[in-house]
Write an enzyme that holds these catalytic residues in place. Structure first.
Site, PDB file in Angstrom:
ATOM      1  N   ARG A  75      49.608  43.088  58.271  1.00 42.84           N
ATOM      2  CA  ARG A  75      50.588  42.627  59.261  1.00 42.84           C
ATOM      3  C   ARG A  75      50.339  41.120  59.347  1.00 42.84           C
ATOM      4  O   ARG A  75      49.279  40.697  59.801  1.00 42.84           O
ATOM      5  CB  ARG A  75      50.368  43.319  60.599  1.00 42.84           C
ATOM      6  N   THR A 129      57.471  54.061  56.435  1.00 43.31           N
ATOM      7  CA  THR A 129      56.704  54.143  57.687  1.00 43.31           C
ATOM      8  C   THR A 129      56.626  55.609  58.094  1.00 43.31           C
ATOM      9  O   THR A 129      57.610  56.330  57.958  1.00 43.31           O
ATOM     10  CB  THR A 129      57.341  53.333  58.841  1.00 43.31           C
ATOM     11  N   ASP A 133      61.663  55.988  62.079  1.00 42.74           N
ATOM     12  CA  ASP A 133      62.448  55.417  63.178  1.00 42.74           C
ATOM     13  C   ASP A 133      63.405  54.329  62.722  1.00 42.74           C
ATOM     14  O   ASP A 133      63.713  53.418  63.478  1.00 42.74           O
ATOM     15  CB  ASP A 133      61.490  54.855  64.253  1.00 42.74           C
ATOM     16  N   GLU A 191      53.214  74.226  73.308  1.00 42.95           N
ATOM     17  CA  GLU A 191      53.776  74.662  74.585  1.00 42.95           C
ATOM     18  C   GLU A 191      54.626  73.566  75.235  1.00 42.95           C
ATOM     19  O   GLU A 191      55.549  73.853  75.990  1.00 42.95           O
ATOM     20  CB  GLU A 191      52.658  75.086  75.553  1.00 42.95           C
ATOM     21  N   GLU A 226      52.022  58.872  71.119  1.00 47.55           N
ATOM     22  CA  GLU A 226      51.281  57.664  71.506  1.00 47.55           C
ATOM     23  C   GLU A 226      52.028  56.810  72.546  1.00 47.55           C
ATOM     24  O   GLU A 226      51.424  56.256  73.466  1.00 47.55           O
ATOM     25  CB  GLU A 226      51.155  56.871  70.195  1.00 47.55           C
ATOM     26  N   ARG A 259      47.888  58.740  58.809  1.00 42.78           N
ATOM     27  CA  ARG A 259      48.534  57.834  57.850  1.00 42.78           C
ATOM     28  C   ARG A 259      48.052  58.044  56.420  1.00 42.78           C
ATOM     29  O   ARG A 259      48.684  57.562  55.474  1.00 42.78           O
ATOM     30  CB  ARG A 259      48.281  56.381  58.270  1.00 42.78           C
TER      31      ARG A 259
HETATM   32  O1  F6P Z   1      54.190  52.121  62.304  1.00 39.86           O
HETATM   33  C1  F6P Z   1      53.307  53.082  61.892  1.00 39.86           C
HETATM   34  C2  F6P Z   1      52.193  53.274  62.871  1.00 39.86           C
HETATM   35  O2  F6P Z   1      51.293  54.201  62.296  1.00 39.86           O
HETATM   36  C3  F6P Z   1      52.588  53.690  64.289  1.00 39.86           C
HETATM   37  O3  F6P Z   1      52.862  55.061  64.419  1.00 39.86           O
HETATM   38  C4  F6P Z   1      51.387  53.253  65.068  1.00 39.86           C
HETATM   39  O4  F6P Z   1      51.726  53.071  66.414  1.00 39.86           O
HETATM   40  C5  F6P Z   1      50.997  51.973  64.391  1.00 39.86           C
HETATM   41  O5  F6P Z   1      51.478  52.063  63.067  1.00 39.86           O
HETATM   42  C6  F6P Z   1      49.519  51.674  64.367  1.00 39.86           C
HETATM   43  O6  F6P Z   1      49.327  50.449  63.732  1.00 39.86           O
HETATM   44  P1  F6P Z   1      47.916  49.850  63.290  1.00 39.86           P
HETATM   45  O7  F6P Z   1      47.400  50.672  62.150  1.00 39.86           O
HETATM   46  O8  F6P Z   1      48.208  48.453  62.881  1.00 39.86           O
HETATM   47  O9  F6P Z   1      47.036  49.977  64.481  1.00 39.86           O
END
Ligand code: F6P
Length: 326
Positions: A75, A129, A133, A191, A226, A259
């Protein structure tokens, strides 16, 4: 006829299973059609740092089954300022790169749109991703694998929840999107499911759990995305525990294990289709577009539209089913 000679591919933002299948497809399609192909390491950061290498058919052998991204990802804040972009452009020019395939999420697309408009370099984006979304594609790369990973984990937690008569709050990824939570919740018979898109009052959740207990459920699983507004799984667990203390409660945060892992067949095929389509689109003269899947057809959406119409809606039937079937 296309004036493109050399295409570079990169991955950016959060990694997602299926990215490697896509990289492989870009490299092999490009080479097959007579173009040179380069790989940029660590996304936009690698563009700025000139971390770029030429790719051959062989350089993408045996990567399809791997999770993560062989090109690595980052990033990158430096790409947001003009100096960073200028440096990136100079590096691409030096290497004769005149078109890009960017694999990532909305942050990646925003950078690609700005870069391509500023420096007149064609770019096609691929939605990679686990969050699913992005506007313009029914599915993003990695979502299917991540959902399967979550389901496998929930099934295991169910075994121990049932043995101990416990109430589990399981947090899954998705800061702004509840796609993983909703689908994994339905597929694992949770549930209740707490989503960022829906304000579920704690009293409503307690009603659901009490209903389950009255129907002789000895264990319960609540999936919490989350981005849920009550403060994630720990927040929800605390609020429920205050009012509903006869259950032994536990919290599990699935975190980044969601991931990783070998991509599902769906993500391997989707990555291959999208990588192939991205190269074809560049050659056909398309620019600043996102490759997407709509009803099993590969379609292109303008990047601007994909970014501005970014109001993602969960399917109404799935939302209703998740309550009826729980
Ligand atoms: O965008 C993918 C994602 O896995 C989200 O679901 C999550 O909120 C975010 O990336 C976490 O990002 P990082 O690995 O930079 O903490």
């Amino acid at each position: 006829m296309s004036k493109i000679k050399k295409i570079a591919v990169f991955t950016s933002g959060g990694d997602a299973p299926g990215m490697n299948a896509c990289i492989r497809a870009v490299v092999r399609t490009g080479i097959y059609l007579g173009y040179e192909v380069a790989g940029i390491k660590q996304g936009y950061q690698g563009m700025i740092d000139d971390n770029i290498e030429n790719m051959s058919r062989h350089s993408v052998s045996n990567i399809m089954q791997l999770g993560g991204t062989v090109l690595k990802t980052a990033r990158c804040l430096a790409f947001k300022n003009p100096d960073g972009m200028q440096k990136a452009y100079e590096n691409l020019k030096k290497r004769g790169i005149d078109a890009l395939v960017a694999i990532g999420g909305d942050g990646t697309f925003t950078g690609a749109e700005r870069f391509s408009s500023t420096y007149d370099i064609p770019v096609i984006c691929v939605p990679g991703t686990i969050d699913n979304d992005l506007y313009g594609s029914d599915f993003t790369l990695g979502f299917d694998t991540a959902t399967n990973t979550v389901i496998e984990a929930i099934d295991k937690i169910r075994d121990t929840a049932e043995s101990h008569d416990r109430l589990f709050f399981i947090e899954v990824m998705g800061r702004d999107a509840g796609c993983i939570a909703l689908r994994a919740g339905i597929a694992s018979g949770a549930e209740a499911i707490m989503l960022p898109e829906k304000d579920t009052a704690i009293s409503e959740l307690i009603d659901l759990l009490e209903h389950g207990a009255a129907n002789k459920k000895s264990s319960s699983i609540v999936i919490v995305a989350e981005g849920d507004k009550n403060g994630g799984a720990f927040g929800v667990a605390k609020l429920v525990k205050e009012k509903f203390d006869f259950y032994d409660t536990k919290v599990t945060i699935l975190g980044h294990l969601q991931r990783g892992g070998s991509p599902s067949s769906f993500d391997r095929i989707l990555g291959s289709r999208m990588g192939y389509a991205a190269v074809k689109a560049l050659i056909n003269g398309d620019n600043r577009k996102m490759v997407g899947l709509r009803g099993n057809e590969i379609v292109l959406t303008d990047l601007k539209e994909a970014l501005t119409d970014h109001e993602f809606k969960l399917e109404d039937d799935l939302m209703e089913m998740s309550i009826i079937l729980a």
